[in-house]
Design a protein around this motif. Structure first.
Motif, PDB file in Angstrom:
ATOM      1  N   LEU A 265       5.787  -5.826   1.941  1.00 46.05           N
ATOM      2  CA  LEU A 265       5.654  -5.149   0.651  1.00 46.05           C
ATOM      3  C   LEU A 265       5.676  -3.647   0.920  1.00 46.05           C
ATOM      4  CD1 LEU A 265       2.752  -7.401  -0.679  1.00 46.05           C
ATOM      5  CD2 LEU A 265       5.161  -7.560  -1.300  1.00 46.05           C
ATOM      6  N   ALA A 266       6.702  -2.948   0.431  1.00 41.16           N
ATOM      7  CA  ALA A 266       6.915  -1.540   0.782  1.00 41.16           C
ATOM      8  C   ALA A 266       5.991  -0.567   0.069  1.00 41.16           C
ATOM      9  CB  ALA A 266       8.378  -1.164   0.521  1.00 41.16           C
ATOM     10  N   ASN A 267       5.515  -0.922  -1.138  1.00 43.61           N
ATOM     11  CA  ASN A 267       4.674   0.006  -1.902  1.00 43.61           C
ATOM     12  C   ASN A 267       3.872  -0.774  -2.940  1.00 43.61           C
ATOM     13  OD1 ASN A 267       6.209  -0.087  -4.508  1.00 43.61           O
ATOM     14  ND2 ASN A 267       7.841   0.719  -3.197  1.00 43.61           N
TER      15      ASN A 267
ATOM     16  N   SER B  53       0.851  -1.192   0.000  1.00 37.18           N
ATOM     17  CA  SER B  53       0.000   0.000   0.000  1.00 37.18           C
ATOM     18  C   SER B  53       0.888   1.244   0.000  1.00 37.18           C
ATOM     19  CB  SER B  53      -0.904   0.005   1.221  1.00 37.18           C
ATOM     20  OG  SER B  53      -0.118   0.123   2.391  1.00 37.18           O
ATOM     21  N   ASN B  54       0.281   2.380  -0.191  1.00 35.59           N
ATOM     22  CA  ASN B  54       1.028   3.643  -0.201  1.00 35.59           C
ATOM     23  C   ASN B  54       1.595   4.002   1.165  1.00 35.59           C
ATOM     24  OD1 ASN B  54       0.791   4.229  -2.951  1.00 35.59           O
ATOM     25  ND2 ASN B  54      -1.287   5.026  -2.655  1.00 35.59           N
ATOM     26  N   ASP B  55       1.056   3.421   2.252  1.00 34.86           N
ATOM     27  CA  ASP B  55       1.568   3.747   3.584  1.00 34.86           C
ATOM     28  C   ASP B  55       2.865   2.998   3.912  1.00 34.86           C
ATOM     29  OD1 ASP B  55       0.865   1.133   4.374  1.00 34.86           O
ATOM     30  OD2 ASP B  55      -0.887   1.785   5.512  1.00 34.86           O
ATOM     31  N   GLY B  56       3.271   2.057   3.041  1.00 33.85           N
ATOM     32  CA  GLY B  56       4.519   1.329   3.237  1.00 33.85           C
ATOM     33  C   GLY B  56       4.471   0.252   4.301  1.00 33.85           C
ATOM     34  N   VAL B  57       3.291   0.018   4.880  1.00 34.49           N
ATOM     35  CA  VAL B  57       3.158  -0.956   5.956  1.00 34.49           C
ATOM     36  C   VAL B  57       2.102  -2.006   5.631  1.00 34.49           C
ATOM     37  CG1 VAL B  57       2.594  -1.264   8.400  1.00 34.49           C
ATOM     38  CG2 VAL B  57       3.856   0.763   7.666  1.00 34.49           C
ATOM     39  N   SER B  58       0.940  -1.558   5.196  1.00 30.83           N
ATOM     40  CA  SER B  58      -0.195  -2.449   4.953  1.00 30.83           C
ATOM     41  C   SER B  58      -0.022  -3.253   3.672  1.00 30.83           C
ATOM     42  CB  SER B  58      -1.488  -1.645   4.833  1.00 30.83           C
ATOM     43  OG  SER B  58      -1.677  -0.846   5.969  1.00 30.83           O
ATOM     44  N   ILE B  59      -0.712  -4.385   3.628  1.00 33.57           N
ATOM     45  CA  ILE B  59      -0.760  -5.211   2.424  1.00 33.57           C
ATOM     46  C   ILE B  59      -2.198  -5.221   1.925  1.00 33.57           C
ATOM     47  CG2 ILE B  59      -0.558  -7.561   1.520  1.00 33.57           C
ATOM     48  CD1 ILE B  59       1.801  -7.991   3.370  1.00 33.57           C
ATOM     49  N   VAL B  60      -2.365  -4.955   0.641  1.00 33.75           N
ATOM     50  CA  VAL B  60      -3.667  -4.987  -0.004  1.00 33.75           C
ATOM     51  C   VAL B  60      -3.803  -6.352  -0.664  1.00 33.75           C
ATOM     52  CG1 VAL B  60      -5.134  -3.907  -1.755  1.00 33.75           C
ATOM     53  CG2 VAL B  60      -3.509  -2.504  -0.441  1.00 33.75           C
ATOM     54  N   SER B  61      -4.999  -6.942  -0.591  1.00 35.10           N
ATOM     55  CA  SER B  61      -5.202  -8.256  -1.209  1.00 35.10           C
ATOM     56  C   SER B  61      -6.526  -8.310  -1.944  1.00 35.10           C
ATOM     57  CB  SER B  61      -5.143  -9.371  -0.162  1.00 35.10           C
ATOM     58  OG  SER B  61      -6.233  -9.274   0.725  1.00 35.10           O
ATOM     59  N   ASP B  62      -6.566  -9.137  -2.983  1.00 40.81           N
ATOM     60  CA  ASP B  62      -7.802  -9.412  -3.705  1.00 40.81           C
ATOM     61  C   ASP B  62      -7.715 -10.833  -4.241  1.00 40.81           C
ATOM     62  OD1 ASP B  62     -10.072  -9.618  -5.258  1.00 40.81           O
ATOM     63  OD2 ASP B  62      -9.554  -7.971  -6.607  1.00 40.81           O
ATOM     64  N   PHE B  63      -8.559 -11.708  -3.706  1.00 43.61           N
ATOM     65  CA  PHE B  63      -8.647 -13.088  -4.155  1.00 43.61           C
ATOM     66  C   PHE B  63     -10.068 -13.407  -4.616  1.00 43.61           C
ATOM     67  CE2 PHE B  63      -5.082 -12.990  -1.199  1.00 43.61           C
ATOM     68  CZ  PHE B  63      -4.094 -13.608  -1.951  1.00 43.61           C
ATOM     69  N   SER B  64     -10.867 -12.390  -4.860  1.00 38.34           N
ATOM     70  CA  SER B  64     -12.259 -12.612  -5.253  1.00 38.34           C
ATOM     71  C   SER B  64     -12.317 -13.433  -6.539  1.00 38.34           C
ATOM     72  CB  SER B  64     -12.992 -11.283  -5.428  1.00 38.34           C
ATOM     73  OG  SER B  64     -12.366 -10.498  -6.420  1.00 38.34           O
TER      74      SER B  64
END
Length: 173
Positions: free
Chosen positions: A66-68, A41-52
């Motif tokens: 994941l940094a970005n 993610s843009n915050d450098g901490v969170s991870i975005v996911s999509d498995f739909s």
């Protein structure tokens, strides 16, 4: 260890368990649906996911950073579809669904993978392909199951499998 954006591990996984007698394809994954997986993610901490919509495989990403948004482990549409890993820190584990093989003898597996980029560190850059039969332990593919550093292209192969169910497990760093 932070990896440069120029280092990419491109993974095209094509699983073809087949009966040696009739050469029937009983399961395949071509990764035709893009942008399924995880990215930074843009915050450098969170991870975005999509498995739909994904039911034939899963991804264990609890041990990666994941940094970005340019850092990811996901499907891409390039080349008609593939699973690609770029600049992950840690190890992602891709798993197929459990595949019924009880009606087949001498099942063979093929996994095609490509690596691009720089960085020959075999401890930080690898693809290891395993299989599991009937819920038992993971076993490394007999041909090209362990690929590390700048390994280029490889086709991991395992033949002569039998049992009731099969799962393919791939470790990516």
């Amino acid at each position: 260890m932070v990896v440069s954006n120029f280092i990419k591990i491109l993974i095209f996984l094509l699983f073809l368990p087949v009966s040696q007698t009739f050469a029937d394809e009983i399961w395949a994954e071509h990764f035709y649906t893009p942008d399924k997986g995880v990215w930074g993610s843009n915050d450098g901490v969170s991870i975005v996911s999509d498995f739909s919509g994904i039911s034939s495989w899963s991804l264990d990403f609890q041990n990666i950073a994941l940094a970005n948004p340019a850092d990811y482990a996901r499907t891409v549409s390039t080349g008609g579809g593939r699973f690609e890993v770029c600049d992950i820190e840690g190890v992602a584990i891709w798993r197929s669904e459990w595949i019924s093989i009880r009606n087949f003898k001498e099942v063979a597996l093929r996994l095609a993978a490509n690596e691009t980029g720089s960085g020959a560190n075999s401890e930080a850059k690898y693809l290891k392909a395993f299989y599991r039969i009937d819920g038992k332990e993971e076993t490394l593919f007999e041909t090209s199951g362990n690929n590390s550093g700048n390994w280029g292209s490889a086709t991991a192969i395992q033949t002569g499998l039998s049992g009731d169910s099969l799962q393919i497990v791939v470790y990516l760093a």
